[in-house]
Every structure is written in C-alpha cells, then in structure tokens.
Design a protein around this motif. Structure first.
Motif, PDB file in Angstrom:
ATOM      1  N   ASN A  72      -3.306   1.727  -7.294  1.00 33.69           N
ATOM      2  CA  ASN A  72      -2.351   2.636  -7.241  1.00 33.69           C
ATOM      3  C   ASN A  72      -1.576   2.587  -5.703  1.00 33.69           C
ATOM      4  O   ASN A  72      -0.963   3.310  -5.529  1.00 33.69           O
ATOM      5  CB  ASN A  72      -2.863   4.167  -7.537  1.00 33.69           C
ATOM      6  N   THR A  73      -2.190   1.745  -4.919  1.00 35.48           N
ATOM      7  CA  THR A  73      -1.666   1.599  -3.443  1.00 35.48           C
ATOM      8  C   THR A  73      -0.745   0.129  -3.241  1.00 35.48           C
ATOM      9  O   THR A  73      -1.244  -0.685  -3.992  1.00 35.48           O
ATOM     10  CB  THR A  73      -2.533   1.759  -2.556  1.00 35.48           C
TER      11      THR A  73
ATOM     12  N   ASP B 187      -0.633  11.263  -6.676  1.00 34.18           N
ATOM     13  CA  ASP B 187      -0.992  12.377  -7.453  1.00 34.18           C
ATOM     14  C   ASP B 187      -1.794  13.374  -6.364  1.00 34.18           C
ATOM     15  O   ASP B 187      -1.601  14.799  -6.615  1.00 34.18           O
ATOM     16  CB  ASP B 187      -1.979  11.919  -8.516  1.00 34.18           C
TER      17      ASP B 187
ATOM     18  N   GLU C 262      -7.883  -4.622 -10.146  1.00 32.36           N
ATOM     19  CA  GLU C 262      -6.806  -4.172 -11.127  1.00 32.36           C
ATOM     20  C   GLU C 262      -7.075  -3.232 -12.138  1.00 32.36           C
ATOM     21  O   GLU C 262      -6.316  -2.173 -12.295  1.00 32.36           O
ATOM     22  CB  GLU C 262      -5.811  -5.262 -11.899  1.00 32.36           C
TER      23      GLU C 262
ATOM     24  N   ASP D 298      -4.523   7.924  -7.708  1.00 34.04           N
ATOM     25  CA  ASP D 298      -3.099   7.612  -7.199  1.00 34.04           C
ATOM     26  C   ASP D 298      -2.758   8.711  -5.991  1.00 34.04           C
ATOM     27  O   ASP D 298      -2.692   9.714  -6.172  1.00 34.04           O
ATOM     28  CB  ASP D 298      -1.909   7.959  -8.233  1.00 34.04           C
TER      29      ASP D 298
ATOM     30  N   SER E 167      -9.345   4.863  -9.290  1.00 29.06           N
ATOM     31  CA  SER E 167      -8.791   5.658 -10.478  1.00 29.06           C
ATOM     32  C   SER E 167      -7.640   6.649  -9.708  1.00 29.06           C
ATOM     33  O   SER E 167      -6.780   7.229 -10.467  1.00 29.06           O
ATOM     34  CB  SER E 167      -9.455   6.365 -11.354  1.00 29.06           C
TER      35      SER E 167
ATOM     36  N   ILE F 152      -9.374   4.018  -3.090  1.00 28.68           N
ATOM     37  CA  ILE F 152      -7.964   4.093  -3.177  1.00 28.68           C
ATOM     38  C   ILE F 152      -6.906   2.953  -2.464  1.00 28.68           C
ATOM     39  O   ILE F 152      -6.086   2.608  -3.172  1.00 28.68           O
ATOM     40  CB  ILE F 152      -7.837   5.475  -2.496  1.00 28.68           C
TER      41      ILE F 152
END
Length: 409
Positions: free
Chosen positions: A45-46, A288, A53, A285, A283, A40
């Motif tokens: 997504n961070t 989310d 990527e 986020d 994968s 993560i």
C-alpha cells in the motif's frame, strides 16, 4: 508465493523490523509501532520497494505470533498478585477500566459506529500495553518506586478483564443473529474458560508432572504444542483462539516448570510477535490512516484525560502525591498488542473497515507518546499541583511519608 520468495520475504521482514527497532531504542520509542511501520513501508500500500505483495502469505506466522503473545501474557499473570493487593487494588483497577473502557465505548457511538464497532473500540481504548508498560518501568528505573506495585496491579486487573472481555465479545465478532445465539455462544465461551480455570486451580500439579522434562528442547516442543493445540480447539468451539492461548499460559505458568517456560518462550514471543505486528502493518494503507487522523487524535486526547483522571483517583485512594499520580497516568498511557489483536479479530469478523486504520493510527500515536510523557512525568506533575493539597489531605500519615519519598525519587 514460491518457497524462495517466502524465505526472502520472511528474512527481509525480520531484518527490516530489527533495523527500525534498533533505531527506535536509541530514541526511546517502543518496538511495537516500529514493527508496524516496517510492515506499512514494505507492504503493497506504499510506493517504492514492496517486500510482501499479499499479507495473507504470512497469515499463519501472524497467527502463531498472536498465540504466543497471549500465551506469554497468561504466563505472566499471577493471581497471588491480585490477592495480595486486596479489594483496594481491584477497586483501583476497576476505576481505571471503567473510565477508559467507558470512554472508548461512548466515543465509538459518538462516531456513529455500530454497537459491535463501539464494543471493539472500548477494548482498544480501555487496555494498556503490558509490554510497553513493563519496558517503561525498566528503562526509567522505576521498578522500586512505591507506585509501581499499584501500576503492575492495574495491569493484572486488566489481564483478568482481557480474558473475560474476549469471551463476552466473541458472539459479537462471530455475528450472532439473535439473543439465543448470543447466549449460547457466550455460555460456551465462559464454560470453556471455566474448565481451563479449574485446571489452572486444581490440575497444575498433574500437568506439571506431565510437562516436566529436563531437556529444554523437549520442553519447548511440549508447551508450544499444547498452546497451539488448545488455541485450535478454542477456535473450533467458536471461542477466540486468543482465549485458549492465554489460559494455557495461565495453567503452565503455575507449574513447577513455569519459570523455565517463561525464559524459553521469550525469544519465540519476540520473533513471532514482531511478525504479527509487521503483518498487521502490511494490511494498512497510510491513506486510510490519514482519513481517520482527526478521530485518532481525539481518541488519543480522550485517553490522556481519562488516564490522568484514573491516575489521580488511584493516587488519592493510596495516599500518594502528584508525582506518583503522574507516573501512574503516563506509564499506563500506551496502547499496543491487545489493540492490534482486537483489530485483527474485527477485520476477520468483517466489521467496520475503518477500525483497522483507526486502531493502527491510535496505537502508533499512543505507543510513541506513552514513553515520551512517562519520561517527563515530573513536568506533568506540575500541572497537577493545584490538587496536591487535596491529595495530601486524603493521605494517611504513614502514606504521606511514602509519597514524599517517591516525590524525591
């Protein structure tokens, strides 16, 4: 991604996972949520440094990690353990699954999710992490406790359920459109399971002779090739690759080379398993996860309640007192690898996009909470004191002595 970038990303992934895992060990946290956390933090997504990527660049390595996780689970499965436990062990495991799987399915429907989503959630909430359970028992020095045999027996029952559940869930994940298609795919999955089960029961001597080599290098190549090949055949037949990998482990674990294979596969499972959890984290986020934080915490609360109910029933059926009941409940609390496997399969099937972040958050919470509450099970046992007299009344005289001994330990 070029070759150099791939190597840099892979090396960075292993190092990041190792650093976080070493920090986690010092504070008693399982490695699984930390591997996810590494993905993560270093994913797209961070904010900040991005190591990878596109998670799809690691898709094959992640798939290999999945195959090895299920292959090892099959290796560790021993039908003799279930037979020695008798009908009582099956009954206890069945009660545990009924409470937790049923709660997961019902909660999925309450959330307004589809039947397919609810079925996935049932498996996520219903199955403990065998990796975390084993680690807790070793770290807390409870392998010799009277209730530990019962805990391991429940894990065995869960393993059986796992294989059957994946087979039954496959038509749902593949998007079967009508009853005929569902029955066809289900029949195909169970027929495949039956063929492999027959091999496990009657063909291990022949398979053992084929695979038995003195050279460890050749043995590694052999069992790895068989596991990956059968997983691929499973996928081609419309059956989850995880089922094929599990059954190959079950077959090879019963051969004369089983002990050597278990020893040799350990580093492979650990390395590629770490990549599987890392890629899953890539994968996710964090935003989310935040959006489903309340449902996740409610699910964790439901799991705690159901686990304590199952632990109390298990203790009652075996004549144990409140401390063993608390040990059973807290040790089996954590969820991990199987939940993430289901999340990956659900994402590939195009199910509810909320499932992946929900499962990620749920695993993070329970995998961290499990070892903590297990280490403080004596405190948890005090909360069960009001029913101690009830448990004691149901215990047989010889079981009371065993329970008392466990309480003292």
């Amino acid at each position: 991604m070029g070759h150099a970038e791939t190597l840099l990303a892979m090396g960075g992934a292993f190092i990041a996972a190792a650093i976080l895992a070493r920090l986690g060990r010092r504070i008693g946290i399982s490695t699984i949520p930390l591997f996810m956390l590494a993905g993560i933090l270093l994913g797209p997504n961070t904010p900040g440094f991005v190591l990878v990527e596109d998670p799809h660049d690691f898709e094959m390595l992640s798939l290999l990690g999945l195959v090895l996780l299920l292959f090892y689970l099959g290796l560790e499965f021993h039908l003799d353990d279930l037979q020695r436990g008798g009908g009582k062990l099956v009954a206890v495991g069945g009660v545990y699954l009924l409470l937790n799987v049923g709660a997961g399915f019902g909660y999925g429907l309450i959330l307004g999710w589809s039947l397919a989503d609810a079925l996935v959630l049932a498996g996520v909430i219903g199955i403990s992490s065998s990796a975390i359970v084993t680690k807790i028992l070793v770290d807390l020095g409870r392998l010799g406790n009277p209730e530990t045999r019962l805990i391991l027996g429940i894990i065995v029952v869960e393993d059986i359920f796992l294989a059957l559940y994946l087979a039954a869930l496959q038509p749902v994940l593949s998007g079967a459109q009508n009853l005929t298609e569902v029955l066809t795919q289900t029949g195909k999955a169970f027929a495949f399971l039956l063929v492999l089960a027959i091999l496990a029961r009657f063909g291990t001597r022949i398979i053992g002779k084929i695979i038995d080599v003195k050279d460890d290098e050749l043995l590694v190549i052999s069992f790895l090739g068989i596991a990956v090949l059968v997983a691929g055949i499973s996928e081609e037949l419309g059956v989850a690759d995880a089922i094929g990998a599990f059954m190959v482990g079950l077959i090879l674990g019963s051969t004369t080379s089983g002990d050597r294979i278990r020893e040799l596969v350990h580093p492979l499972r650990d390395a590629f398993g770490a990549i599987f959890f890392f890629v899953f984290g890539l994968s996710i986020d964090p935003g989310d996860i935040a959006s489903v934080a309340v449902p996740v915490l409610i699910a964790a609360g439901i799991t705690v309640v159901m686990n304590f109910a199952a632990g109390i029933i298990a203790a009652k059926m075996n004549g144990f007192g409140t401390l063993p009941a608390a040990n059973i409940s807290t040790t089996l609390l954590a969820r991990g690898e199987f939940a993430l496997i289901l999340a990956t399969m659900a994402a590939q099937a195009g199910l509810n996009p909320e499932l992946a972040p929900f499962i990620a958050g749920y695993v993070l919470v329970t995998a961290v909470l499990g070892p903590i509450v297990a280490g403080n099970s004596a405190l948890m046992a005090r909360g069960l004191a009001p029913i101690d007299k009830w448990l004691s009344k149901t215990a047989k005289p010889d079981q009371v002595k065993v329970a008392a001994k466990s309480e003292e330990s």
